[in-house]
Design a protein around this motif. Sequence first.
Motif, PDB file in Angstrom:
ATOM      1  N   ASN A   1      -6.047   0.169  -2.180  1.00  0.00           N
ATOM      2  CA  ASN A   1      -5.188  -0.329  -1.112  1.00  0.00           C
ATOM      3  C   ASN A   1      -3.737  -0.227  -1.565  1.00  0.00           C
ATOM      4  O   ASN A   1      -3.415  -0.484  -2.728  1.00  0.00           O
ATOM      5  N   ASP A   2      -2.876   0.211  -0.661  1.00  0.00           N
ATOM      6  CA  ASP A   2      -1.445   0.372  -0.970  1.00  0.00           C
ATOM      7  C   ASP A   2      -1.236   1.261  -2.194  1.00  0.00           C
ATOM      8  O   ASP A   2      -0.336   1.030  -3.012  1.00  0.00           O
ATOM      9  N   GLY A   3      -2.071   2.295  -2.341  1.00  0.00           N
ATOM     10  CA  GLY A   3      -1.865   3.280  -3.385  1.00  0.00           C
ATOM     11  C   GLY A   3      -2.282   2.873  -4.778  1.00  0.00           C
ATOM     12  O   GLY A   3      -1.895   3.516  -5.753  1.00  0.00           O
ATOM     13  N   HIS A   4      -3.097   1.816  -4.899  1.00  0.00           N
ATOM     14  CA  HIS A   4      -3.593   1.426  -6.215  1.00  0.00           C
ATOM     15  C   HIS A   4      -4.973   0.794  -6.060  1.00  0.00           C
ATOM     16  O   HIS A   4      -5.377   0.416  -4.954  1.00  0.00           O
TER      17      HIS A   4
ATOM     18  N   THR B   1      -1.888   6.103   4.239  1.00  0.00           N
ATOM     19  CA  THR B   1      -1.905   4.642   4.113  1.00  0.00           C
ATOM     20  C   THR B   1      -2.135   4.171   2.691  1.00  0.00           C
ATOM     21  O   THR B   1      -2.012   2.977   2.414  1.00  0.00           O
ATOM     22  N   GLY B   2      -2.471   5.096   1.770  1.00  0.00           N
ATOM     23  CA  GLY B   2      -2.756   4.674   0.412  1.00  0.00           C
ATOM     24  C   GLY B   2      -4.026   3.866   0.292  1.00  0.00           C
ATOM     25  O   GLY B   2      -4.175   3.058  -0.639  1.00  0.00           O
ATOM     26  N   GLN B   3      -4.943   4.056   1.222  1.00  0.00           N
ATOM     27  CA  GLN B   3      -6.207   3.319   1.201  1.00  0.00           C
ATOM     28  C   GLN B   3      -7.363   4.245   0.821  1.00  0.00           C
ATOM     29  O   GLN B   3      -7.268   5.463   0.955  1.00  0.00           O
TER      30      GLN B   3
ATOM     31  N   GLU C   1      -7.208  -2.006  -5.899  1.00  0.00           N
ATOM     32  CA  GLU C   1      -7.003  -3.435  -5.660  1.00  0.00           C
ATOM     33  C   GLU C   1      -8.107  -4.269  -6.306  1.00  0.00           C
ATOM     34  O   GLU C   1      -7.844  -5.364  -6.809  1.00  0.00           O
TER      35      GLU C   1
ATOM     36  N   TYR D   1     -10.092  -3.961   6.144  1.00  0.00           N
ATOM     37  CA  TYR D   1      -8.810  -3.351   5.794  1.00  0.00           C
ATOM     38  C   TYR D   1      -8.175  -2.567   6.935  1.00  0.00           C
ATOM     39  O   TYR D   1      -7.177  -1.888   6.739  1.00  0.00           O
TER      40      TYR D   1
END
Length: 503
Positions: free
Chosen positions: A88-91, A373-375, A93, A401
């Motif tokens: 999530n958000d490019g990392h 979306t980095g998801q 989570e 999400y």
Amino acid sequence: MPDVVAPAEIGQRLLLRTSLSVATLVLMFVVTSAPAQDVSPAIQSRIARVEQGLSSRVIVKGATGQKASIATRMAFHDVPAVSIALINDGHVEWTRSYGVLDTTGQRAATPASLFQAGSISKPVSALGALRLVEQGKLSLDAPANGQLSSWKIPENAFTRQSPVTLRGLLNHSAGINVHGFYGYAKGQRVPSLLQVLDGVAPANSEAVRVEARPGTGWKYSGGGYSVVQLMMTESGGKPFPELMQALVLGPLDMDDSTFAMTLPPAWQARAATGHDSNGTPLAGGWHVYPQSAAAALWSTPADLAKVVVDIQQAQSGKPGKVLSSAMTSTMLSRGLGEYGLGLYVEKLGAGSSFSHSGGTDGFRSQLYGYTHTGQGVVVMTNSDSGAALIDEILVSVAAEYGWPEFQIIEKAALAADPAANATYAGDYTLVGKPAQIIAEGDRLYLQSELFSKRPMQLFAESKTRFFMTAQDMTVEFQQAGSKRPGSFSLKRGNSTYVAMRAD
């Protein structure tokens, strides 16, 4: 929740008996599996909602929908272990693992547990091949035979019209045969790559050959990726495991991943045992795949999540650890078959999704990511029934999400036609394996060990077309002017398979 329903003649006691051991082990270990990292209370709440929100993707309109827990669905599908990495958000989570690595030794799964990635090997191998292109050691569009020395793709009428290229091989549009591979059980002789390519003993697959004009159609081909493997090792000057370590696994710090056919003892202790659809362990634990680029990767969801994140970063214009932004865009550009170079690609608004599933005997996995979306998520299981569980996990993740895909779909089912159902019933051959259409009263079922040992109920959308709720698949019977259809087509995701009547 609508799902796999067994015909009454099979009996509920059989279903309970076949799943009891797995169910008990799942419930014992699902709570105690250690998380990979501490997370905030807010993220922990999200994890809990994902764990409790599983649902089949398709439900019958008017039926009462009910969400289920991951432990309940693991037990139902006879999946001993599942491991998840959520992006999530490019990392990454969070990561979580559930269940046991084998139903005999009862080793608890952890985020460091290793699973066979199956065909997720292909996008990882494609990254390596494209890096060799950027290094000037391979060409995407020059004839493949000009880049091979120890073996050549046999020329025929199709190749004389158009040559096979690396781009076509990575896109599955090179006209190459051999969909997938069976692997080799413990104690079996393992062929060399050249023996695989020529289909000679001890290889258990047919020779890799061109069966259609390259560039004119899309057909999934593990055989094509075996040609890519040879191109890579000859141009890179190293055995494939060492080459992939240098090209991809090392740069991405994928310390829990390897293409080695023989796992070191310390890795074997962390490796999941594969299980069939009844939860029975594979003899020897797993099969060996000399077709490394197509199927041999061992990994963890956390490691494969690094592949997703690096692709996302490079696609957004940030420096990638493996490919340039330009080459990443090439990888994610659709060719034929809704497929880029090593990945399925779906255009979604301002960006795209990219994905690949994986399956070897006893293992099923899924990699999924969004460029804009980095998801994303990676899910790995140690069961032939894992695909159905993975679909339900994706539905839960998407709901939590806000993903644009994997929404629950309601479909209207027509009234059953027992007379028509009786004409569909019989034995078929699907992807080289036996399948059955079972008619029982006003209900119709598909039985195929490719998906589940439990029969899956079919619901009529039209006279010849049926949908399932157990998995997001459709079946359509071809009448061909006969009262007794001789075949049916099964569509699952981006793939369509034809089953021929065998009785």
